[in-house]
Design an enzyme around this catalytic site. Structure first.
Site, mmCIF file in Angstrom:
data_model
loop_
_atom_site.group_PDB
_atom_site.id
_atom_site.type_symbol
_atom_site.label_atom_id
_atom_site.label_comp_id
_atom_site.label_asym_id
_atom_site.label_seq_id
_atom_site.Cartn_x
_atom_site.Cartn_y
_atom_site.Cartn_z
ATOM 1 N N HIS A 8 0.841 -1.198 0.000
ATOM 2 C CA HIS A 8 0.000 0.000 0.000
ATOM 3 C C HIS A 8 0.875 1.247 0.000
ATOM 4 C CE1 HIS A 8 -3.510 -2.498 1.072
ATOM 5 N NE2 HIS A 8 -2.663 -3.142 1.866
ATOM 6 N N ARG A 64 24.573 -17.983 7.479
ATOM 7 C CA ARG A 64 25.709 -18.720 6.915
ATOM 8 C C ARG A 64 25.232 -19.496 5.694
ATOM 9 N NH1 ARG A 64 25.420 -24.129 7.958
ATOM 10 N NH2 ARG A 64 24.294 -24.847 9.808
#
Length: 233
Positions: A117, A193
């Site tokens: 929006h 990671r």
């Protein structure tokens, strides 16, 4: 003003009138099919399977399994590959297309939200414009590539692509693309990671031996900790 219909505007990511009659039929139909799927009891397996295929036509013959309750807006904007799974209480706001490629697993309470929006309230709230009253919003697609695991209570917003084989940790809020073969976590989500051979569990051998599952990474850490303890004596 051009004659592009509101559906085409919506799925292409342009501003569209959310209150348009052009969208009402498909939106209502999607929600009704969603409600029907959720209401069918588990023991009526075939009926539930048919209801899911009507709700998400791209799932037919793909082996998609969805635990109810499941919530979406249209269903027809959800594209699935082979062997996908969606756990309990997930919400797919499929204003723009949501794509699950082969082997995607979705944990419980996950939200995939394509709508957006305007930020300014006078633009966000429904307004009277020169040609009538409009509720203007827009959306961006979500793509989850092959073999991804989206863990419980994660949220992925529109415009995001999650790369192949990646894991989105529980509770993460994903606002940017996720690299392949990586683990992301946090709010907003960040790469923790890479996923590599140190994450291997040798699951079949572990299963046959009836042992507790552990990764190569964990085994290495345990060995290092034992060495540190000996060194400290």
């Amino acid at each position: 003003m051009n004659n592009i219909n509101e559906w085409d505007r919506m799925v292409s990511g342009k501003l569209y009138d959310a209150g348009s009659k052009d969208l009402y039929k498909n939106h209502s139909l999607g929600m009704m099919r969603c409600d029907r799927f959720n209401r069918i009891p588990l023991w009526r397996y075939r009926a539930k399977e048919r209801a899911l295929a009507k709700l998400i036509p791209s799932s037919k013959g793909k082996g998609l399994y969805v635990f109810a309750p499941f919530y979406c807006e249209y269903g027809i904007n959800i594209k699935v590959g082979e062997g996908c799974f969606v756990n309990y209480n997930c919400t797919f706001l499929d204003v723009s297309p949501i794509t699950l490629e082969d082997g995607v697993w979705i944990g419980a309470n996950v939200t995939l939200a394509t709508p957006s929006h305007p930020f300014l309230p006078e633009e966000r709230l429904p307004q009277e414009y020169p040609d009538g009253f409009h509720d203007l919003e827009y959306s961006k697609p979500i793509t989850i590539k092959k073999n991804c695991w989206i863990c419980s209570s994660a949220t992925i917003i529109g415009g995001v692509t999650v790369g192949e084989n990646s894991i989105v940790a529980a509770g993460a809020v994903v606002t940017a693309d996720v690299p392949s073969n990586s683990i992301v976590a946090g709010v907003p989500a960040r790469v923790i990671r890479a996923i590599d051979e140190n994450d291997r569990m040798n699951v079949w051998e572990t299963y046959l031996r009836n042992e507790m599952p552990t990764t190569v990474r964990d085994t290495k850490k345990q060995t290092e900790n034992k060495k540190d303890m000996k060194t400290g004596l």
